[in-house]
Design a protein around this motif. Structure first.
Motif, PDB file in Angstrom:
ATOM      1  N   ASP A   7       0.810  -1.289  -0.141  1.00 59.78           N
ATOM      2  CA  ASP A   7      -0.039   0.191   0.103  1.00 59.78           C
ATOM      3  C   ASP A   7       0.596   1.208   0.148  1.00 59.78           C
ATOM      4  O   ASP A   7       0.649   2.103  -0.798  1.00 59.78           O
ATOM      5  N   TRP A   8       1.911   1.178   0.929  1.00 55.26           N
ATOM      6  CA  TRP A   8       2.792   2.504   0.921  1.00 55.26           C
ATOM      7  C   TRP A   8       3.341   2.645  -0.418  1.00 55.26           C
ATOM      8  O   TRP A   8       3.891   3.619  -0.804  1.00 55.26           O
ATOM      9  N   GLY A   9       3.834   1.514  -1.329  1.00 51.44           N
ATOM     10  CA  GLY A   9       4.372   1.586  -2.487  1.00 51.44           C
ATOM     11  C   GLY A   9       3.390   2.379  -3.611  1.00 51.44           C
ATOM     12  O   GLY A   9       4.046   2.698  -4.385  1.00 51.44           O
ATOM     13  N   ARG A  10       2.190   2.613  -3.215  1.00 55.31           N
ATOM     14  CA  ARG A  10       1.265   3.391  -3.823  1.00 55.31           C
ATOM     15  C   ARG A  10       1.021   4.647  -3.646  1.00 55.31           C
ATOM     16  O   ARG A  10       0.340   5.475  -4.006  1.00 55.31           O
ATOM     17  N   VAL A  11       2.211   5.307  -2.680  1.00 60.39           N
ATOM     18  CA  VAL A  11       2.033   6.621  -2.081  1.00 60.39           C
ATOM     19  C   VAL A  11       3.358   7.045  -2.574  1.00 60.39           C
ATOM     20  O   VAL A  11       4.729   6.459  -2.737  1.00 60.39           O
ATOM     21  N   GLY A  12       3.430   8.436  -3.082  1.00 60.33           N
ATOM     22  CA  GLY A  12       4.812   9.231  -3.368  1.00 60.33           C
ATOM     23  C   GLY A  12       4.792  10.433  -2.670  1.00 60.33           C
ATOM     24  O   GLY A  12       3.751  11.064  -2.392  1.00 60.33           O
ATOM     25  N   HIS A  13       5.976  10.756  -2.439  1.00 57.96           N
ATOM     26  CA  HIS A  13       5.988  12.041  -1.274  1.00 57.96           C
ATOM     27  C   HIS A  13       7.452  12.807  -1.660  1.00 57.96           C
ATOM     28  O   HIS A  13       8.444  12.194  -1.656  1.00 57.96           O
ATOM     29  N   LEU A  14       7.272  13.742  -1.417  1.00 56.90           N
ATOM     30  CA  LEU A  14       8.497  14.679  -1.178  1.00 56.90           C
ATOM     31  C   LEU A  14       8.278  15.823  -0.108  1.00 56.90           C
ATOM     32  O   LEU A  14       7.484  16.765  -0.225  1.00 56.90           O
ATOM     33  N   GLY A  73      14.361  14.543  -6.643  1.00 55.39           N
ATOM     34  CA  GLY A  73      13.428  14.229  -5.467  1.00 55.39           C
ATOM     35  C   GLY A  73      11.828  13.979  -6.172  1.00 55.39           C
ATOM     36  O   GLY A  73      11.229  13.116  -5.534  1.00 55.39           O
ATOM     37  N   LEU A  74      11.558  14.953  -6.919  1.00 56.72           N
ATOM     38  CA  LEU A  74      10.235  15.098  -7.485  1.00 56.72           C
ATOM     39  C   LEU A  74       9.819  13.727  -8.256  1.00 56.72           C
ATOM     40  O   LEU A  74       8.637  13.265  -8.209  1.00 56.72           O
ATOM     41  N   ALA A  75      10.736  13.397  -9.105  1.00 58.16           N
ATOM     42  CA  ALA A  75      10.807  12.356 -10.006  1.00 58.16           C
ATOM     43  C   ALA A  75      10.800  11.179  -9.245  1.00 58.16           C
ATOM     44  O   ALA A  75       9.893  10.288  -9.611  1.00 58.16           O
ATOM     45  N   THR A  76      11.367  10.879  -8.134  1.00 57.42           N
ATOM     46  CA  THR A  76      11.164   9.771  -7.375  1.00 57.42           C
ATOM     47  C   THR A  76       9.984   9.645  -6.488  1.00 57.42           C
ATOM     48  O   THR A  76       9.467   8.642  -6.362  1.00 57.42           O
ATOM     49  N   ALA A  77       9.477  10.768  -6.361  1.00 55.23           N
ATOM     50  CA  ALA A  77       8.013  10.822  -5.673  1.00 55.23           C
ATOM     51  C   ALA A  77       6.902  10.333  -6.670  1.00 55.23           C
ATOM     52  O   ALA A  77       5.894   9.868  -6.220  1.00 55.23           O
ATOM     53  N   PRO A  89       1.901   6.618  -8.474  1.00 53.56           N
ATOM     54  CA  PRO A  89       1.278   6.522  -7.238  1.00 53.56           C
ATOM     55  C   PRO A  89      -0.193   6.988  -7.217  1.00 53.56           C
ATOM     56  O   PRO A  89      -0.614   7.690  -8.149  1.00 53.56           O
ATOM     57  N   ASP A  90      -1.053   6.427  -6.188  1.00 53.58           N
ATOM     58  CA  ASP A  90      -2.432   6.633  -6.153  1.00 53.58           C
ATOM     59  C   ASP A  90      -2.644   7.899  -5.600  1.00 53.58           C
ATOM     60  O   ASP A  90      -3.395   8.974  -5.587  1.00 53.58           O
ATOM     61  N   LEU A  91      -1.687   8.234  -4.589  1.00 55.16           N
ATOM     62  CA  LEU A  91      -1.457   9.483  -3.771  1.00 55.16           C
ATOM     63  C   LEU A  91      -0.220  10.101  -3.704  1.00 55.16           C
ATOM     64  O   LEU A  91       0.701   9.491  -3.371  1.00 55.16           O
ATOM     65  N   ILE A  92      -0.166  11.232  -3.915  1.00 58.96           N
ATOM     66  CA  ILE A  92       1.162  12.084  -3.980  1.00 58.96           C
ATOM     67  C   ILE A  92       0.905  13.207  -3.045  1.00 58.96           C
ATOM     68  O   ILE A  92       0.097  14.087  -2.981  1.00 58.96           O
ATOM     69  N   VAL A  93       2.033  13.418  -2.161  1.00 60.75           N
ATOM     70  CA  VAL A  93       1.950  14.369  -1.247  1.00 60.75           C
ATOM     71  C   VAL A  93       3.227  15.257  -1.272  1.00 60.75           C
ATOM     72  O   VAL A  93       4.616  14.805  -1.032  1.00 60.75           O
ATOM     73  N   LEU A  94       3.306  16.160  -1.697  1.00 61.85           N
ATOM     74  CA  LEU A  94       4.598  17.177  -1.893  1.00 61.85           C
ATOM     75  C   LEU A  94       4.308  18.534  -1.102  1.00 61.85           C
ATOM     76  O   LEU A  94       3.477  19.115  -1.316  1.00 61.85           O
ATOM     77  N   ASP A  95       5.394  18.744  -0.230  1.00 62.53           N
ATOM     78  CA  ASP A  95       5.688  20.002   0.632  1.00 62.53           C
ATOM     79  C   ASP A  95       6.470  20.979  -0.213  1.00 62.53           C
ATOM     80  O   ASP A  95       7.719  20.666  -0.406  1.00 62.53           O
ATOM     81  N   GLU A  96       5.753  22.016  -0.671  1.00 61.26           N
ATOM     82  CA  GLU A  96       6.570  23.293  -1.515  1.00 61.26           C
ATOM     83  C   GLU A  96       7.548  22.558  -2.536  1.00 61.26           C
ATOM     84  O   GLU A  96       8.682  22.741  -2.385  1.00 61.26           O
ATOM     85  N   PRO A  97       6.802  22.028  -3.456  1.00 63.05           N
ATOM     86  CA  PRO A  97       7.483  21.287  -4.496  1.00 63.05           C
ATOM     87  C   PRO A  97       8.407  22.318  -5.457  1.00 63.05           C
ATOM     88  O   PRO A  97       9.411  21.579  -6.124  1.00 63.05           O
ATOM     89  N   THR A  98       7.719  23.453  -5.614  1.00 65.86           N
ATOM     90  CA  THR A  98       8.569  24.380  -6.687  1.00 65.86           C
ATOM     91  C   THR A  98       9.859  24.862  -5.877  1.00 65.86           C
ATOM     92  O   THR A  98      10.489  25.764  -6.552  1.00 65.86           O
ATOM     93  N   ASN A  99      10.035  24.605  -4.537  1.00 66.89           N
ATOM     94  CA  ASN A  99      11.205  25.059  -3.790  1.00 66.89           C
ATOM     95  C   ASN A  99      12.516  24.845  -4.860  1.00 66.89           C
ATOM     96  O   ASN A  99      12.722  23.794  -5.345  1.00 66.89           O
ATOM     97  N   ALA A 100      13.247  25.876  -5.159  1.00 63.16           N
ATOM     98  CA  ALA A 100      14.617  25.949  -5.795  1.00 63.16           C
ATOM     99  C   ALA A 100      14.277  25.438  -7.559  1.00 63.16           C
ATOM    100  O   ALA A 100      15.385  25.630  -8.118  1.00 63.16           O
ATOM    101  N   LEU A 101      13.084  25.428  -7.869  1.00 61.20           N
ATOM    102  CA  LEU A 101      12.763  25.065  -9.367  1.00 61.20           C
ATOM    103  C   LEU A 101      12.789  26.483 -10.187  1.00 61.20           C
ATOM    104  O   LEU A 101      12.699  27.617  -9.802  1.00 61.20           O
ATOM    105  N   ASP A 102      13.700  26.410 -11.437  1.00 60.46           N
ATOM    106  CA  ASP A 102      13.339  27.817 -12.209  1.00 60.46           C
ATOM    107  C   ASP A 102      12.209  27.657 -12.815  1.00 60.46           C
ATOM    108  O   ASP A 102      11.451  26.570 -12.714  1.00 60.46           O
TER     109      ASP A 102
END
Ligand SMILES: Nc1ncnc2c1ncn2[C@@H]1O[C@H](COP(=O)(O)OP(=O)(O)OP(=O)(O)O)[C@@H](O)[C@H]1O
Length: 241
Positions: free
Chosen positions: A75-82, A145-149, A154-167
């Motif tokens: 189940d946790w394998g169906r979750v992606g997060h950063l 990090g985003l790619a690994t997430a 995944p069914d569920l993706i949880v991303l905290d401030e994903p645009t941090n440092a992105l151009d």
């Protein structure tokens, strides 16, 4: 609508008014639900609770209808997060990090390389595929990090401030990738301080203040900033410190 995530009455009290105090929240299949709030509002704490990185003092959290305590490794394998810092093995190159991340999510070996190749293309990391993660720029580490997430769909993706440092190009790449995942049925919970960016991708925007969900913003509204500060200031007036 299938609820990818359902949170009820979630509490984690750190003392001195810090923490999360009774948050209810859902993320449906195909939905991008954004959290916005001032520094220290409780967004990261909520995400860490949802991901089992922190134990709640009270409340429940369900992923795909199952209580966190009952989730299996599959189940946790169906979750992606950063959340917080992007993790990568510093001495391993970008491609190897991606392949390993799929294997940690129980993706069969036969599919791992293909997923990693597609993630390299999707996050525009192809030219760095043989570079050790420790040599990446901050923005490219974030892309990794985003790619690994998200690479394992995944069914569920949880991303905290994903645009941090992105151009700006990275912001667009991420926006397109998240839209694709949502259209394919993923539920996405994302936090951000960029109200304009959030309005572009989110179907729902919840405002968190002092550990509570205090209202929502309409992504189609013209002056999100004003609506945000009105909610926050009204909440501060009603509950003086
Ligand atoms: N492990 C901890 N122990 C004690 N207090 C904590 C802990 N983690 C977070 N806090 C406190 O809980 C509150 C919420 O922090 P959190 O990191 O969730 O906020 P945030 O909304 O993500 O903020 P930011 O936008 O600055 O990232 C803050 O006052 C923070 O100092």
């Amino acid at each position: 609508m299938t609820e990818r995530l359902a949170v009820h009455g979630l509490v984690r009290d750190f003392g001195a008014g810090a923490g999360v105090f009774g948050i209810d929240l859902t993320v449906g299949a195909g939905e991008i639900h954004a959290l916005v709030g001032l520094n220290g509002a409780g967004k990261t704490t909520l995400m860490r609770l949802v991901l089992g990185m922190l134990h709640p003092t009270a409340g429940t959290c369900r992923i795909n209808g199952r209580d966190l305590a009952d989730l299996t490794a599959a189940d946790w394998g169906r979750v992606g997060h950063l959340v917080e810092h992007p993790f990568a093995y510093p001495e391993l190159d970008v491609r190897t990090n991606l392949v390993l991340a799929t294997r940690l999510r129980r993706v069969p070996a036969a599919e791992a390389t293909g997923l990693a190749e597609r993630a390299l293309a999707e996050l525009d990391l192809g030219r760095y595929s043989r570079i050790p993660a420790r040599r990446l720029s901050q923005g490219n580490r974030q892309r990794l990090g985003l790619a690994t997430a998200i690479q394992h769909h995944p069914d569920l993706i949880v991303l905290d401030e994903p645009t941090n440092a992105l151009d700006p190009a990275g912001v667009i790449v991420l926006r397109d990738a998240l839209s694709r995942r949502a259209k394919a049925g993923a539920g996405i919970l994302v936090s951000s301080h960029h109200l304009d960016e959030v309005a572009r991708i989110a179907h729902r925007i919840s405002v968190v203040n002092r550990g509570r969900s205090i209202g929502t913003l309409d992504p189609d509204a013209t002056d999100l900033e004003r609506a945000f500060f009105t909610l926050v200031h009204d909440n501060e007036r009603e509950h003086p410190r």
